[in-house]
Design an enzyme around this catalytic site. Structure first.
Site, PDB file in Angstrom:
ATOM      1  N   GLY A   1       4.145  12.187   6.055  1.00  0.00           N
ATOM      2  CA  GLY A   1       2.713  12.196   6.336  1.00  0.00           C
ATOM      3  C   GLY A   1       1.807  12.428   5.140  1.00  0.00           C
ATOM      4  O   GLY A   1       0.683  12.907   5.302  1.00  0.00           O
TER       5      GLY A   1
ATOM      6  N   HIS B   1       2.073  -1.292   4.121  1.00  0.00           N
ATOM      7  CA  HIS B   1       3.462  -1.610   3.782  1.00  0.00           C
ATOM      8  C   HIS B   1       3.639  -1.400   2.277  1.00  0.00           C
ATOM      9  O   HIS B   1       2.799  -1.836   1.493  1.00  0.00           O
ATOM     10  CB  HIS B   1       3.788  -3.056   4.169  1.00  0.00           C
ATOM     11  CG  HIS B   1       5.224  -3.380   3.972  1.00  0.00           C
ATOM     12  ND1 HIS B   1       6.207  -2.952   4.834  1.00  0.00           N
ATOM     13  CD2 HIS B   1       5.854  -4.055   2.979  1.00  0.00           C
ATOM     14  CE1 HIS B   1       7.381  -3.358   4.391  1.00  0.00           C
ATOM     15  NE2 HIS B   1       7.201  -4.024   3.267  1.00  0.00           N
TER      16      HIS B   1
HETATM   17  C1  GRF Z   1       4.633   4.842   2.936  1.00  0.00           C
HETATM   18  O1  GRF Z   1       5.281   4.386   1.767  1.00  0.00           O
HETATM   19  C2  GRF Z   1       4.133   3.678   3.745  1.00  0.00           C
HETATM   20  O2  GRF Z   1       3.859   2.553   2.998  1.00  0.00           O
HETATM   21  C3  GRF Z   1       5.276   3.387   4.640  1.00  0.00           C
HETATM   22  O3  GRF Z   1       5.856   4.631   4.920  1.00  0.00           O
HETATM   23  C4  GRF Z   1       5.592   5.540   3.852  1.00  0.00           C
HETATM   24  C5  GRF Z   1       5.027   6.780   4.452  1.00  0.00           C
HETATM   25  O4  GRF Z   1       4.893   7.811   3.522  1.00  0.00           O
HETATM   26  N1  GRF Z   1       4.847   2.610   5.764  1.00  0.00           N
HETATM   27  P1  GRF Z   1       4.175   9.170   3.925  1.00  0.00           P
HETATM   28  O5  GRF Z   1       4.878   9.700   5.165  1.00  0.00           O
HETATM   29  O6  GRF Z   1       2.738   8.863   4.189  1.00  0.00           O
HETATM   30  O7  GRF Z   1       4.362  10.071   2.758  1.00  0.00           O
END
Ligand code: GRF
Length: 199
Positions: free
Chosen positions: A16, A108
């Site tokens: 998150g 993404h």
């Molecule tokens: C991010 O790299 C996003 O692009 C992908 O999942 C990851 C989530 O990271 N969909 P975080 O939980 O926000 O640190």
């Protein structure tokens, strides 16, 4: 611009860090507020982050997501206007997409259409970039439709991949781009302003 503050729900399944950027970015914003964190994983660190920022969170099961009705109901009850996926690892069911047309976005960690699709998430994406010897990667912010990573692209940003970079280094660069752009691009969308992708 609509005078009423928009209410955002952030969907996350893991750490998150992007969700937290949204909490910070919209804290005193006149445009929108993060009204709810929706999470399908009771152990996700995003729940701690939400608590720390006093953002209400709602935990649901993957079965409830599949059925869609309980999730749509909750979002409507909470008067949610806009849904942000930030590290949410399940396909959004058609009924939820239909309830929020062009109101659900995802990020993404690569330059779609490269390295997207089912099963392409987290470190797998960055490993593929390194293995292929790509000279650049980046982020894609896109609308969500009924296929993984196939909705219309809203914004992309790029970063170079150095010959000595491994998946971990690439992940760091990409995360930095995500944190820098994701809330800002959503704020612009909510204000009805489109922005062209960089370079
Ligand atoms: C991010 O790299 C996003 O692009 C992908 O999942 C990851 C989530 O990271 N969909 P975080 O939980 O926000 O640190």
């Amino acid at each position: 611009m609509n005078k009423v503050k928009k209410r955002i729900a952030v969907f996350a399944s893991g750490s998150g860090s992007n969700a937290e950027r949204f909490f910070e970015y919209f804290k005193d914003s006149p445009v929108a507020e993060v009204a709810l964190v929706c999470c399908n994983n009771p152990d996700a660190y995003v729940l701690e982050r939400a608590k720390k920022h006093e953002v209400p969170s709602w935990l649901f099961t993957n079965q409830e997501l599949k059925e869609a009705v309980p999730v749509v109901q909750k979002l409507k009850e909470e008067a949610i206007d806009f849904v942000v996926l930030a590290g949410f690892l399940r396909l959004i069911p058609a009924a939820l997409v239909a309830a929020y047309p062009d109101r659900i976005v995802n990020i993404h960690p690569a330059l779609l259409p490269k390295w997207g699709g089912k099963g392409m998430f987290g470190s797998r994406v960055h490993e593929s970039v390194v293995k292929a010897g790509d000279l650049e990667t980046g982020i894609t912010i896109h609308f969500v439709n009924n296929q993984y990573d196939e909705g219309n692209i809203i914004f992309q940003a790029r970063c170079p991949v150095a010959p000595e970079d491994g998946p971990e280094e690439v992940a760091q660069k990409v995360h930095k781009l995500e944190h820098e752009h994701y809330p800002r691009v959503v704020a612009q969308l909510l204000q009805g302003r489109a922005e062209n992708s960089d370079s």
